[in-house]
Design an enzyme around this catalytic site. Structure first.
Site, PDB file in Angstrom:
ATOM      1  CD  GLU A 147       1.036   0.150  13.406  1.00 30.48           C
ATOM      2  OE1 GLU A 147       2.223  -0.032  13.144  1.00 30.48           O
ATOM      3  OE2 GLU A 147       0.114  -0.284  12.707  1.00 30.48           O
ATOM      4  CB  SER A 173       4.481   0.766  12.540  1.00 28.33           C
ATOM      5  OG  SER A 173       4.767   1.851  11.679  1.00 28.33           O
TER       6      SER A 173
END
Length: 257
Positions: A147, A173
């Protein structure tokens, strides 16, 4: 695709409220009725989607506010866009809500990892109009499709959220803001075009047109591909090495069949 459900964190209701209002079957029937689901697709029951939903009304009940009818959505367009182009033949995902500009063309600032990109951002080496490219962070390259929340947050912290684009074969995210494109496929680790971007190349992100483009002649891309060599894997033993060897493209769900 319109947003039909008023759910947290940005809305008012939770999953139990959705269930009481008709649940996922009700949402699916609305989509089916408006031609955006394949009704002949088989479900786990052995029945088709149309057969499973045959007794569900085509419009939500009027005594609830969780599920909106098709002609009165929460938002006319969802917050994600699928981009394609020579930089992502299998597709990429852009988040389109929360900022004004949905397109940018600028010089590529290329980084081989999240960490090296973070160093450049914090050293104020990224300027308005740049398009940051973070590669080798995909399912195989990461491994695990890491991420990229830290670089995107750092860009916001530097006041560049509306003036800098970011492209990665990693992911981001729901908290990410700005002109951010993730899940680029094919990824760099398998020789996707994102691996062939050079520092300073012109790159276009256009969420309105669904385009992710490296503005370089095809002949030059072919020349670069012939010269490209994959980097050494980050792991050669253990579960991460096994995962990197077996995992598929992000466009296929990054599964390990």
């Amino acid at each position: 695709m319109p947003v039909l459900c008023d759910l947290k964190p940005s809305g008012r209701y939770v999953a139990t409220d959705l269930h009481r209002a008709g649940g996922i079957p009700q949402v699916m029937k609305i989509l089916l009725a408006h031609g955006v689901l394949h009704g002949d697709a088989l479900t786990i029951t052995g029945q088709t989607v149309t057969e499973v939903l045959q007794d569900v009304p085509a419009e939500p009940r009027k005594d609830q506010e969780v599920i909106r009818p098709w002609n009165n959505p929460i938002y006319a367009q969802g917050h994600l866009a699928i981009l394609k182009g020579n930089l992502a033949p299998e597709g990429a995902v852009a988040k389109t809500t929360g900022f004004m500009a949905h397109k940018i063309t600028g010089p590529a600032r290329v980084f081989e990892s999240e960490e090296s990109c973070m160093e450049a951002i914090l050293a104020q080496k990224i300027k308005p109009g740049d398009v940051v490219v973070i590669r080798y962070e995909g399912p195989k390259g990461g491994p695990g499709m890491r991420e990229m929340l830290s670089p995107t947050s750092a860009i916001i912290g530097e006041g560049l959220g509306d003036s800098v684009g970011l492209i990665t074969d990693g992911r981001f995210s729901g908290a990410t803001y700005g002109m951010v494109v993730g899940h680029v496929a094919p990824e760099a680790a398998v020789g996707g075009v994102i691996a062939l971007v050079n520092e300073g190349d012109s790159v276009t992100i256009d969420a309105e047109q669904g385009l992710l483009q490296l503005n370089v002649p095809d002949e030059e891309i072919t020349r670069r591909r012939a010269a490209w060599q994959p980097p050494a894997p980050r792991y050669t033993r253990g579960v991460l090495a096994k995962y990197a060897k077996l995992v598929s493209s992000a466009s296929k769900g990054a599964v390990t069949d």
